[in-house]
Scaffold this active site. Structure first.
Site, PDB file in Angstrom:
ATOM      1  CG  ASP A 105       3.608   3.016   0.038  1.00 51.95           C
ATOM      2  OD1 ASP A 105       2.593   2.663   0.664  1.00 51.95           O
ATOM      3  OD2 ASP A 105       4.355   3.941   0.407  1.00 51.95           O
TER       4      ASP A 105
HETATM    5  N1  URA Z   1       6.649   3.263   4.593  1.00 53.36           N
HETATM    6  C1  URA Z   1       6.298   3.832   3.416  1.00 53.36           C
HETATM    7  O1  URA Z   1       6.280   5.055   3.288  1.00 53.36           O
HETATM    8  N2  URA Z   1       5.980   3.018   2.405  1.00 53.36           N
HETATM    9  C2  URA Z   1       6.017   1.676   2.466  1.00 53.36           C
HETATM   10  O2  URA Z   1       5.738   0.981   1.490  1.00 53.36           O
HETATM   11  C3  URA Z   1       6.392   1.098   3.710  1.00 53.36           C
HETATM   12  C4  URA Z   1       6.699   1.925   4.754  1.00 53.36           C
END
Ligand code: URA
Length: 232
Positions: A105
């Site tokens: 993310d």
């Molecule tokens: N899980 C999440 O919620 N975000 C990420 O970036 C990776 C795994």
């Protein structure tokens, strides 16, 4: 010297997808040592055979592999209209075909592999391969006493299927390591959300055998070592 299927060589060289390559072959746009070849399943010697596409030599770029310590604020994409991309952090103009292996993310930090090796990316991302990914997480809220057991058994995060078994290692009241084998959208955040906990900081520290190099400050990258590559 290793032989390679012609269609694989052409797709790896980036002239098109597997199906486009098939089309180029069918329509007589590929020659091998001066002969038009219409089928992809012949074997070629990439280092000595002369392969032409529309009369131009097809050169397979060597694969490169970077470990990036992704900082927050960057999107895991090759191009984006609104935000800077992880690729912009890799200063390698000689490899315009680099892409991130999977996504973190925008606000997640940590280990991201950047490469131009599509086959390796496919292997690492395939849910069937069960590649472990470990995240360091800080969160708000209280996990139940039996959270580790529930994570191990799989939890309902609102998808068709519960999550696969995950390993929770609590570090403090508000931090933990979580190892998962899948890569569902916002998976870690949603797993904590299932216990009314909000992830406030997330950093990936391991993917398969690859451990984030803790000498890399956020935003920095380095090539994988031969040992890391061999183990991958
Ligand atoms: N899980 C999440 O919620 N975000 C990420 O970036 C990776 C795994």
């Amino acid at each position: 010297m290793s032989q390679l299927r012609l269609d694989k060589f052409l797709a790896d060289a980036g002239i098109g997808s597997r199906s486009q390559v098939k089309q180029y072959l069918k329509t007589g746009q590929i020659t091998v040592n001066g002969t038009v070849i219409k089928t992809g399943n012949i074997k070629i010697l990439p280092d000595t055979d002369l392969i032409l596409y529309q009369g131009n030599p097809v050169v397979r770029e060597p694969h490169v592999y970077y470990m990036l310590n992704k900082p927050a604020g960057y999107v895991s994409a090759v191009k984006d209209d609104r935000f800077p991309t992880v690729i912009s952090l890799i200063n390698d103009p000689s490899h315009p075909d680099l892409f991130p292996v999977g996504r973190l993310d925008k606000d997640t930090e940590g280990l991201l592999l950047i490469t131009n090796d599509g086959a390796l990316a496919h292997r690492l991302l395939s849910p069937k391969k069960h590649v472990d990914k470990t995240y360091y997480t800080e969160f708000r809220g209280n996990l139940p006493e039996d959270a580790a057991t529930q994570f191990q058994q799989g939890i309902d995060i609102g998808d068709k299927k519960p999550t696969m078994p995950a390993l929770l290692q609590t570090l403090s009241e508000s931090s933990a390591l979580l190892t998962i084998q899948e890569g569902r959208f916002h998976q870690v955040k949603r797993m904590f959300q299932a216990f009314n906990c909000e992830v406030t900081y997330l950093k990936r520290i391991r993917m398969g055998i690859l451990q984030l190099d803790d000498t890399l400050p956020p935003g920095a990258s380095r090539l994988l070592t031969p040992e890391e590559l061999a183990a991958l």
